[in-house]
Design a protein around this motif. Sequence first.
Motif, PDB file in Angstrom:
ATOM      1  N   ASP A 181       0.908  -1.118   0.035  1.00 32.31           N
ATOM      2  CA  ASP A 181      -0.047   0.042   0.065  1.00 32.31           C
ATOM      3  C   ASP A 181       0.712   1.376   0.169  1.00 32.31           C
ATOM      4  OD1 ASP A 181      -2.223  -1.618   0.009  1.00 32.31           O
ATOM      5  OD2 ASP A 181      -2.543  -1.388   2.213  1.00 32.31           O
ATOM      6  N   LEU A 182       1.970   1.128   0.876  1.00 30.68           N
ATOM      7  CA  LEU A 182       2.659   2.609   0.902  1.00 30.68           C
ATOM      8  C   LEU A 182       3.584   2.705  -0.438  1.00 30.68           C
ATOM      9  CD1 LEU A 182       4.152   4.726   2.466  1.00 30.68           C
ATOM     10  CD2 LEU A 182       5.831   3.136   3.318  1.00 30.68           C
ATOM     11  N   PHE A 183       3.876   1.718  -1.127  1.00 35.43           N
ATOM     12  CA  PHE A 183       4.878   1.459  -2.397  1.00 35.43           C
ATOM     13  C   PHE A 183       3.909   2.247  -3.331  1.00 35.43           C
ATOM     14  CE2 PHE A 183       6.299  -0.210  -6.460  1.00 35.43           C
ATOM     15  CZ  PHE A 183       7.451   0.195  -6.339  1.00 35.43           C
ATOM     16  N   ALA A 184       2.466   1.657  -3.392  1.00 32.74           N
ATOM     17  CA  ALA A 184       1.654   2.069  -4.582  1.00 32.74           C
ATOM     18  C   ALA A 184       1.169   3.480  -4.160  1.00 32.74           C
ATOM     19  CB  ALA A 184       0.295   1.313  -4.383  1.00 32.74           C
ATOM     20  N   PHE A 185       0.956   4.034  -3.003  1.00 32.83           N
ATOM     21  CA  PHE A 185       0.842   5.512  -2.807  1.00 32.83           C
ATOM     22  C   PHE A 185       2.012   6.146  -3.081  1.00 32.83           C
ATOM     23  CE2 PHE A 185       1.042   8.845   0.416  1.00 32.83           C
ATOM     24  CZ  PHE A 185      -0.289   9.588  -0.003  1.00 32.83           C
ATOM     25  N   ALA A 186       3.347   5.786  -2.954  1.00 31.23           N
ATOM     26  CA  ALA A 186       4.549   6.611  -3.462  1.00 31.23           C
ATOM     27  C   ALA A 186       4.446   6.676  -4.780  1.00 31.23           C
ATOM     28  CB  ALA A 186       5.777   5.865  -2.845  1.00 31.23           C
ATOM     29  N   LEU A 187       3.904   5.605  -5.565  1.00 32.06           N
ATOM     30  CA  LEU A 187       3.935   5.704  -7.002  1.00 32.06           C
ATOM     31  C   LEU A 187       2.919   6.634  -7.463  1.00 32.06           C
ATOM     32  CD1 LEU A 187       4.545   2.274  -8.106  1.00 32.06           C
ATOM     33  CD2 LEU A 187       6.153   4.023  -8.223  1.00 32.06           C
ATOM     34  N   GLN A 188       1.839   6.853  -6.902  1.00 34.86           N
ATOM     35  CA  GLN A 188       0.718   7.799  -6.984  1.00 34.86           C
ATOM     36  C   GLN A 188       1.028   9.165  -6.897  1.00 34.86           C
ATOM     37  OE1 GLN A 188      -2.818   6.582  -5.132  1.00 34.86           O
ATOM     38  NE2 GLN A 188      -4.101   8.108  -6.390  1.00 34.86           N
ATOM     39  N   VAL A 189       1.885   9.537  -5.705  1.00 34.89           N
ATOM     40  CA  VAL A 189       2.099  10.706  -5.344  1.00 34.89           C
ATOM     41  C   VAL A 189       3.362  11.188  -6.454  1.00 34.89           C
ATOM     42  CG1 VAL A 189       3.679  11.879  -3.679  1.00 34.89           C
ATOM     43  CG2 VAL A 189       1.833  10.483  -2.874  1.00 34.89           C
ATOM     44  N   LEU A 190       4.209  10.295  -6.866  1.00 33.31           N
ATOM     45  CA  LEU A 190       5.138  10.749  -7.651  1.00 33.31           C
ATOM     46  C   LEU A 190       4.599  11.102  -9.087  1.00 33.31           C
ATOM     47  CD1 LEU A 190       8.240   8.233  -6.898  1.00 33.31           C
ATOM     48  CD2 LEU A 190       7.915  10.708  -6.043  1.00 33.31           C
ATOM     49  N   ARG A 191       3.612  10.297  -9.528  1.00 32.54           N
ATOM     50  CA  ARG A 191       3.089  10.702 -10.642  1.00 32.54           C
ATOM     51  C   ARG A 191       2.135  11.987 -10.746  1.00 32.54           C
ATOM     52  NH1 ARG A 191       0.654   6.068 -11.030  1.00 32.54           N
ATOM     53  NH2 ARG A 191      -1.314   6.560 -10.386  1.00 32.54           N
ATOM     54  N   SER A 192       1.484  12.319  -9.649  1.00 29.77           N
ATOM     55  CA  SER A 192       0.852  13.452  -9.610  1.00 29.77           C
ATOM     56  C   SER A 192       1.551  14.713  -9.231  1.00 29.77           C
ATOM     57  CB  SER A 192      -0.099  13.292  -8.205  1.00 29.77           C
ATOM     58  OG  SER A 192      -0.952  12.213  -8.096  1.00 29.77           O
ATOM     59  N   VAL A 193       3.199  14.683  -9.286  1.00 25.46           N
ATOM     60  CA  VAL A 193       3.927  15.876  -9.308  1.00 25.46           C
ATOM     61  C   VAL A 193       3.940  16.567 -10.565  1.00 25.46           C
ATOM     62  CG1 VAL A 193       6.186  16.372  -9.221  1.00 25.46           C
ATOM     63  CG2 VAL A 193       5.307  14.810  -7.454  1.00 25.46           C
TER      64      VAL A 193
ATOM     65  N   ILE B  65       6.240  11.339   2.085  1.00 26.89           N
ATOM     66  CA  ILE B  65       5.367  10.541   1.728  1.00 26.89           C
ATOM     67  C   ILE B  65       4.752   9.611   2.753  1.00 26.89           C
ATOM     68  CG2 ILE B  65       5.022   8.265   0.327  1.00 26.89           C
ATOM     69  CD1 ILE B  65       7.041   9.548  -1.775  1.00 26.89           C
ATOM     70  N   VAL B  66       5.686   8.845   3.562  1.00 28.87           N
ATOM     71  CA  VAL B  66       5.148   8.091   4.851  1.00 28.87           C
ATOM     72  C   VAL B  66       4.187   8.782   5.741  1.00 28.87           C
ATOM     73  CG1 VAL B  66       5.888   7.033   6.950  1.00 28.87           C
ATOM     74  CG2 VAL B  66       7.360   6.657   4.788  1.00 28.87           C
ATOM     75  N   ALA B  67       4.450  10.104   6.080  1.00 30.14           N
ATOM     76  CA  ALA B  67       3.746  10.993   6.944  1.00 30.14           C
ATOM     77  C   ALA B  67       2.367  11.238   6.222  1.00 30.14           C
ATOM     78  CB  ALA B  67       4.271  12.306   7.249  1.00 30.14           C
ATOM     79  N   CYS B  68       2.427  11.412   4.789  1.00 27.06           N
ATOM     80  CA  CYS B  68       0.910  11.893   4.160  1.00 27.06           C
ATOM     81  C   CYS B  68       0.219  10.527   4.127  1.00 27.06           C
ATOM     82  CB  CYS B  68       1.208  12.437   2.840  1.00 27.06           C
ATOM     83  SG  CYS B  68       1.915  13.884   2.993  1.00 27.06           S
TER      84      CYS B  68
ATOM     85  N   LEU C  57      -3.223  18.402  -1.918  1.00 29.74           N
ATOM     86  CA  LEU C  57      -2.661  18.334  -0.414  1.00 29.74           C
ATOM     87  C   LEU C  57      -1.654  17.519  -0.059  1.00 29.74           C
ATOM     88  CD1 LEU C  57      -6.055  17.961   1.684  1.00 29.74           C
ATOM     89  CD2 LEU C  57      -5.046  20.079   1.077  1.00 29.74           C
ATOM     90  N   VAL C  58      -1.342  16.619  -0.850  1.00 26.45           N
ATOM     91  CA  VAL C  58      -0.194  15.433  -0.517  1.00 26.45           C
ATOM     92  C   VAL C  58       0.962  16.095  -1.238  1.00 26.45           C
ATOM     93  CG1 VAL C  58       0.732  13.409  -0.757  1.00 26.45           C
ATOM     94  CG2 VAL C  58      -1.910  13.517  -0.075  1.00 26.45           C
ATOM     95  N   VAL C  59       0.955  16.276  -2.574  1.00 23.11           N
ATOM     96  CA  VAL C  59       2.102  16.572  -3.317  1.00 23.11           C
ATOM     97  C   VAL C  59       2.706  17.950  -2.854  1.00 23.11           C
ATOM     98  CG1 VAL C  59       2.836  17.328  -5.529  1.00 23.11           C
ATOM     99  CG2 VAL C  59       1.221  15.256  -5.482  1.00 23.11           C
ATOM    100  N   PRO C  60       2.027  18.847  -2.514  1.00 20.02           N
ATOM    101  CA  PRO C  60       2.752  20.072  -2.013  1.00 20.02           C
ATOM    102  C   PRO C  60       3.444  20.048  -0.764  1.00 20.02           C
ATOM    103  CG  PRO C  60       0.603  20.680  -2.577  1.00 20.02           C
ATOM    104  CD  PRO C  60       0.515  19.255  -2.727  1.00 20.02           C
ATOM    105  N   ARG C  61       3.012  19.079   0.132  1.00 21.73           N
ATOM    106  CA  ARG C  61       3.370  18.840   1.229  1.00 21.73           C
ATOM    107  C   ARG C  61       4.800  17.852   1.226  1.00 21.73           C
ATOM    108  NH1 ARG C  61      -1.455  19.712   2.638  1.00 21.73           N
ATOM    109  NH2 ARG C  61      -2.044  20.622   4.770  1.00 21.73           N
ATOM    110  N   VAL C  62       4.431  16.770   0.333  1.00 18.56           N
ATOM    111  CA  VAL C  62       5.869  15.943   0.090  1.00 18.56           C
ATOM    112  C   VAL C  62       6.912  16.756  -0.456  1.00 18.56           C
ATOM    113  CG1 VAL C  62       6.672  13.990  -1.043  1.00 18.56           C
ATOM    114  CG2 VAL C  62       4.358  14.008  -0.303  1.00 18.56           C
TER     115      VAL C  62
END
Length: 262
Positions: free
Chosen positions: A19-31, A211-214, A140-145
């Motif tokens: 789940d964390l790995f999938a979330f990280a990929l989603q965040v990096l793609r949304s950048v 990423i972990v915090a979000c 919300l997530v991308v700006p924080r990361v």
Amino acid sequence: MSQAVPVRALLRPLIPVGDLFAFALQVLRSVFRRPFAWVEFFDQAWFVTRVSLLPTMAITIPFGAVLSLQIGSLFNQLGARSFTGAVAVVGIVQQAAPIATVTIIAGAAGTAVAADLGARKIREELDALEVLGIPVIPRLVVPRVLAVAVVATLLNGVATAVGTIGGYIFNVLVQDGSPGAYLHAFTALAQLPDLWVGEIKAFVFGLVAGIVACHQGINAKGGPKGVGNGVNQSVVISFVLLFVVNTVLTLVYYQLVPPKGL
């Protein structure tokens, strides 16, 4: 059927990792999605800087002092006291400064990010944003990361300078070392890629901590108690991943950049 149950039980701890790995990929793609939430980014960057700057400087001074004292004492026994400056400063630039910086950021800013997103989650604010057609991750997530990663990179430069000065002062004043020998050994063995790898480590560590915090904040469950558990877990997971990533980056660095000799 009896064999499938133990296998499923063994694989169950890997589900949060996936789940964390999938979330990280989603965040990096949304950048790379537009528009980018610049206002949120600058607000979060200022917040991370405000809560992390002084603690980072404060914790880096003991790091530099301990390295200088320990290495100076050992090298004095070995008759290589003149190399204390090189080893201490390279250790600060490559290892101590990035780790100290992101340790503070993960402990101070990361917990605040996890608590903020977790509180919004249990109040169903994040679900309301999704219903209104506002995606949570880009908004919300991308700006924080990115704020955590960028500020970690900038603070790493400050921590490197403070740690180097602290190591120099302790070596010269406490251990009666020679200022000229300290500086000469540093310039003889240190090289510019040492500084670059420290900055790269700080940026990558910042991405991981953000990423972990979000992730822990967005997936908070069980009311206020669940938010508190998510905050605690974000710190523990960030620290574990920090040291794993640091080991990998250090191994890769020494394979690509050979150490500088005398």
